[in-house]
Design an enzyme around this catalytic site. Structure first.
Site, PDB file in Angstrom:
ATOM      1  N   THR A 177       2.952  -1.347   8.738  1.00  0.00           N
ATOM      2  CA  THR A 177       3.343  -2.266   9.817  1.00  0.00           C
ATOM      3  C   THR A 177       3.616  -3.686   9.333  1.00  0.00           C
ATOM      4  O   THR A 177       4.215  -4.472  10.064  1.00  0.00           O
ATOM      5  CB  THR A 177       2.199  -2.370  10.843  1.00  0.00           C
ATOM      6  N   ASP A 203       0.877  -1.184   0.000  1.00  0.00           N
ATOM      7  CA  ASP A 203       0.000   0.000   0.000  1.00  0.00           C
ATOM      8  C   ASP A 203       0.909   1.228   0.000  1.00  0.00           C
ATOM      9  O   ASP A 203       2.141   1.105  -0.173  1.00  0.00           O
ATOM     10  CB  ASP A 203      -1.007  -0.047   1.170  1.00  0.00           C
ATOM     11  N   CYS A 234       3.322  -3.085   3.937  1.00  0.00           N
ATOM     12  CA  CYS A 234       2.492  -1.920   4.291  1.00  0.00           C
ATOM     13  C   CYS A 234       3.227  -1.179   5.400  1.00  0.00           C
ATOM     14  O   CYS A 234       4.429  -1.401   5.593  1.00  0.00           O
ATOM     15  CB  CYS A 234       1.067  -2.330   4.655  1.00  0.00           C
ATOM     16  N   HIS A 272       9.947 -24.175   8.973  1.00  0.00           N
ATOM     17  CA  HIS A 272       8.902 -24.793   9.803  1.00  0.00           C
ATOM     18  C   HIS A 272       7.498 -24.632   9.235  1.00  0.00           C
ATOM     19  O   HIS A 272       6.685 -25.547   9.339  1.00  0.00           O
ATOM     20  CB  HIS A 272       8.910 -24.175  11.209  1.00  0.00           C
ATOM     21  N   HIS A 322       6.515 -31.043  10.672  1.00  0.00           N
ATOM     22  CA  HIS A 322       6.097 -29.747  10.120  1.00  0.00           C
ATOM     23  C   HIS A 322       5.016 -29.921   9.050  1.00  0.00           C
ATOM     24  O   HIS A 322       4.081 -29.120   8.970  1.00  0.00           O
ATOM     25  CB  HIS A 322       7.303 -28.992   9.572  1.00  0.00           C
TER      26      HIS A 322
HETATM   27  C1  RB5 Z   1      -1.653   2.933   6.480  1.00  0.00           C
HETATM   28  O1  RB5 Z   1      -1.641   4.125   7.183  1.00  0.00           O
HETATM   29  C2  RB5 Z   1      -1.438   1.762   7.425  1.00  0.00           C
HETATM   30  O2  RB5 Z   1      -2.554   1.593   8.234  1.00  0.00           O
HETATM   31  C3  RB5 Z   1      -1.134   0.508   6.641  1.00  0.00           C
HETATM   32  O3  RB5 Z   1      -0.006   0.706   5.857  1.00  0.00           O
HETATM   33  C4  RB5 Z   1      -0.822  -0.736   7.452  1.00  0.00           C
HETATM   34  O4  RB5 Z   1       0.154  -0.497   8.404  1.00  0.00           O
HETATM   35  C5  RB5 Z   1      -1.972  -1.453   7.989  1.00  0.00           C
HETATM   36  O5  RB5 Z   1      -1.822  -2.490   8.665  1.00  0.00           O
END
Ligand code: RB5
Length: 145
Positions: free
Chosen positions: A69, A10, A67, A100, A136
């Site tokens: 996080t 994203d 993304c 695994h 596994h």
């Molecule tokens: C975008 O601001 C953020 O929410 C997205 O990149 C991601 O971290 C969502 O899990």
């Protein structure tokens, strides 16, 4: 063997995805970029699902999703049958999740780690084979049930 890598992100992962694509090119990996194609705000499930379906359908062998996080794309990708997406921010886990869990999608957070570590993680994830150990295989088959 189809060793095409599906990659997607994203807006939060856009810059890091550019770095990772350069790294894949330099390392001789073929990849297909499923977007997003700019840093403009967008919805991570749209891209996570495209990458996940490409892997689940066999169009691509493995996937990489980024993304902010790494969490949102991981949750979304894991909704697709046959996908084992692993959120990884360290080298030990990159190796362990291949050995695994036979993870087929790697997810990372661009607001969590920098490009140097992300490249190392990608390299380990793509180079490490599944252990094929009976225990596994059994555990993975229980996930799919
Ligand atoms: C975008 O601001 C953020 O929410 C997205 O990149 C991601 O971290 C969502 O899990």
């Amino acid at each position: 063997m189809n060793d095409m890598i599906a990659i997607g992100c994203d807006h939060g992962g856009y810059e890091l995805k550019q770095d990772i694509m350069k790294f894949l090119e330099k390392s001789g990996y073929e990849y297909k970029d499923f977007g997003t194609y700019s840093a403009e705000s967008c919805d991570y499930p749209d891209y996570a699902k495209q990458v996940a379906y490409a892997v689940a359908d066999g169009e691509c062998e493995k996937g990489i999703l980024i993304c902010g996080t790494g969490i949102g794309v991981s949750i979304a990708a894991n909704k697709v049958k046959g996908i084992r997406a692993a959120l990884v921010h360290d080298c030990f886990s990159a190796k362990a999740t291949r050995e695994h869990n036979d993870a087929n999608v790697l997810t990372m957070g661009a607001r969590v780690i920098g490009p140097g570590l992300a490249e190392e993680i990608v390299k380990i994830f793509l180079e490490t084979p599944f252990s094929n150990d009976e225990r596994h295989i059994r555990r993975i088959s229980k996930i799919e049930d």
